[in-house]
Design an enzyme around this catalytic site. Structure first.
Site, PDB file in Angstrom:
ATOM      1  N   SER A 234     -18.146  85.936  25.334  1.00  0.00           N
ATOM      2  CA  SER A 234     -19.444  85.722  24.693  1.00  0.00           C
ATOM      3  C   SER A 234     -19.450  86.453  23.361  1.00  0.00           C
ATOM      4  CB  SER A 234     -20.558  86.273  25.587  1.00  0.00           C
ATOM      5  OG  SER A 234     -21.700  86.521  24.789  1.00  0.00           O
TER       6      SER A 234
ATOM      7  N   HIS B 159     -18.224  81.274  24.365  1.00  0.00           N
ATOM      8  CA  HIS B 159     -19.598  81.253  24.878  1.00  0.00           C
ATOM      9  C   HIS B 159     -20.558  81.754  23.803  1.00  0.00           C
ATOM     10  CE1 HIS B 159     -22.561  81.520  28.230  1.00  0.00           C
ATOM     11  NE2 HIS B 159     -23.007  82.598  27.621  1.00  0.00           N
TER      12      HIS B 159
ATOM     13  N   ASP C 158     -24.556  82.607  22.893  1.00  0.00           N
ATOM     14  CA  ASP C 158     -25.866  82.897  23.478  1.00  0.00           C
ATOM     15  C   ASP C 158     -26.975  82.668  22.469  1.00  0.00           C
ATOM     16  OD1 ASP C 158     -25.226  83.794  26.170  1.00  0.00           O
ATOM     17  OD2 ASP C 158     -24.140  85.408  25.163  1.00  0.00           O
TER      18      ASP C 158
ATOM     19  N   MET D 128     -30.888  82.720  21.690  1.00  0.00           N
ATOM     20  CA  MET D 128     -32.132  83.330  22.185  1.00  0.00           C
ATOM     21  C   MET D 128     -33.229  83.176  21.142  1.00  0.00           C
ATOM     22  SD  MET D 128     -30.589  86.843  23.773  1.00  0.00           S
ATOM     23  CE  MET D 128     -29.039  86.856  24.673  1.00  0.00           C
TER      24      MET D 128
ATOM     25  N   HIS E 106     -25.275  78.460  25.512  1.00  0.00           N
ATOM     26  CA  HIS E 106     -26.205  78.882  26.562  1.00  0.00           C
ATOM     27  C   HIS E 106     -27.579  79.042  25.923  1.00  0.00           C
ATOM     28  CE1 HIS E 106     -27.213  82.427  29.549  1.00  0.00           C
ATOM     29  NE2 HIS E 106     -28.018  81.391  29.713  1.00  0.00           N
TER      30      HIS E 106
ATOM     31  N   MET F  14     -31.109  80.072  25.836  1.00  0.00           N
ATOM     32  CA  MET F  14     -32.158  80.894  26.446  1.00  0.00           C
ATOM     33  C   MET F  14     -33.385  80.751  25.562  1.00  0.00           C
ATOM     34  SD  MET F  14     -29.663  84.049  27.409  1.00  0.00           S
ATOM     35  CE  MET F  14     -28.424  83.420  26.293  1.00  0.00           C
TER      36      MET F  14
ATOM     37  N   MET G 137     -26.745  83.568  36.214  1.00  0.00           N
ATOM     38  CA  MET G 137     -26.950  84.816  35.480  1.00  0.00           C
ATOM     39  C   MET G 137     -26.838  85.970  36.465  1.00  0.00           C
ATOM     40  SD  MET G 137     -27.394  84.293  32.248  1.00  0.00           S
ATOM     41  CE  MET G 137     -27.573  86.050  31.974  1.00  0.00           C
TER      42      MET G 137
ATOM     43  N   ASP H 224     -22.260  84.770  34.371  1.00  0.00           N
ATOM     44  CA  ASP H 224     -22.554  85.370  33.069  1.00  0.00           C
ATOM     45  C   ASP H 224     -23.357  86.655  33.223  1.00  0.00           C
ATOM     46  OD1 ASP H 224     -23.070  85.821  30.400  1.00  0.00           O
ATOM     47  OD2 ASP H 224     -24.343  84.059  30.119  1.00  0.00           O
TER      48      ASP H 224
HETATM   49  C1  DX5 Z   1     -27.025  87.684  28.318  1.00  0.00           C
HETATM   50  C2  DX5 Z   1     -26.031  86.640  27.839  1.00  0.00           C
HETATM   51  C3  DX5 Z   1     -24.623  86.965  28.203  1.00  0.00           C
HETATM   52  C4  DX5 Z   1     -24.119  88.244  27.607  1.00  0.00           C
HETATM   53  C5  DX5 Z   1     -23.000  88.778  28.438  1.00  0.00           C
HETATM   54  O1  DX5 Z   1     -28.307  87.213  28.153  1.00  0.00           O
HETATM   55  O2  DX5 Z   1     -26.322  85.381  28.384  1.00  0.00           O
HETATM   56  O3  DX5 Z   1     -23.769  85.889  27.862  1.00  0.00           O
HETATM   57  O4  DX5 Z   1     -23.665  88.104  26.298  1.00  0.00           O
HETATM   58  O5  DX5 Z   1     -22.652  90.042  27.973  1.00  0.00           O
HETATM   59  P1  DX5 Z   1     -21.947  91.102  28.915  1.00  0.00           P
HETATM   60  O6  DX5 Z   1     -20.640  90.499  29.369  1.00  0.00           O
HETATM   61  O7  DX5 Z   1     -21.761  92.285  28.030  1.00  0.00           O
HETATM   62  O8  DX5 Z   1     -22.861  91.350  30.064  1.00  0.00           O
HETATM   63 ZN    ZN Z   2     -24.733  83.738  28.112  1.00  0.00          ZN
END
Ligand code: DX5
Ligand code: ZN
Length: 221
Positions: free
Chosen positions: A9, A34, A36, A38, A67, A69, A139, A177
């Site tokens: 990620s 990956h 993220d 947000m 992903h 969110m 998650m 994840d």
């Molecule tokens: C959290 C994200 C994850 C995050 C994982 O909301 O969806 O993808 O980046 O990071 P680590 O591996 O550090 O938990």
């Molecule tokens: Zn993620």
């Protein structure tokens, strides 16, 4: 041995040097990138949008896993797919018309469609949509930030989903994840995970290539 894929990620990468960070991840054997996304509403953090996915697309030929969110994910999925996403997941808690969202991803043709579920959401919430999915993203931390601790009770949730998917006989991948580290990656793989996302475990140690090799070595041995 069952096949697995490692998906670093980029949330924990050095954004001032993103191209190089992705190159190092590839060197270490990353299978998927990956990303993220947000929005500051669905989760208490704001990260990146389609223009960054477009930039990532230019520096790697690996599949890009976006992903989402965010609230109202349907409004943005076409932009992310145009930017280069090969996999797209929406949250069961964030999409009101989930079936429509999944159909929408599929109308773009090549992108794999997934649903992400938060730690407190039971897998039973997937009952009427599971067979439509290419993957489920479990998650194992509360979404919003990298570097949090894996919630141990999530292992049995993954195991339960694995059993359920195997019973259907369909090829639906399980992605995990949050908090994936050298200390727990073998257990997570062991209960049936196919795609392991790792952010801080890959990018916070200063040597992403070596970190990925070490994560893989734990599973392989
Ligand atoms: C959290 C994200 C994850 C995050 C994982 O909301 O969806 O993808 O980046 O990071 P680590 O591996 O550090 O938990
Ligand atoms: Zn993620």
């Amino acid at each position: 041995m069952r096949r697995y894929l490692i998906a670093p990620s980029i949330l924990s990468a050095d954004f001032s040097n993103l191209g190089r960070e992705i190159e190092l991840a590839e060197e270490g054997g990353a299978d998927i990138i990956h990303v993220d996304v947000m929005d500051g509403h669905f989760v208490p953090n704001i990260t990146i949008g389609p223009i960054v996915v477009e930039a990532v697309r230019r520096v790697t030929s690996l599949p890009i896993d976006v992903h989402l969110m965010i609230e109202n994910p349907d409004l943005f999925m076409d932009e992310f797919i145009k930017a280069g996403a090969d996999m797209l997941s929406v949250h069961v808690e964030g999409a009101i018309h989930l079936h429509r969202s999944i159909q929408k991803i599929k109308t773009f043709g090549h992108a794999k469609a997934g649903i992400a579920i938060n730690p407190a959401t039971p897998i039973a919430s997937l009952e009427n949509i599971l067979t439509e999915l290419d993957f489920v993203l479990i998650m194992t931390v509360n979404p919003g930030f990298g570097g949090q601790d894996f919630i141990p009770t999530m292992l049995s949730k993954i195991e339960l989903l694995r059993r359920w998917i195997d019973e259907t006989g369909l090829d639906i991948k399980i992605e995990v994840d949050g908090g994936v580290k050298k200390s727990n990656i073998a257990d997570i793989y062991g209960v049936g995970c196919d795609i392991l996302v790792a952010g801080s475990a890959v990018f916070s140690g200063g040597d992403p290539a070596r970190s990925i090799r070490e994560l893989k070595a734990v599973i392989d041995n």
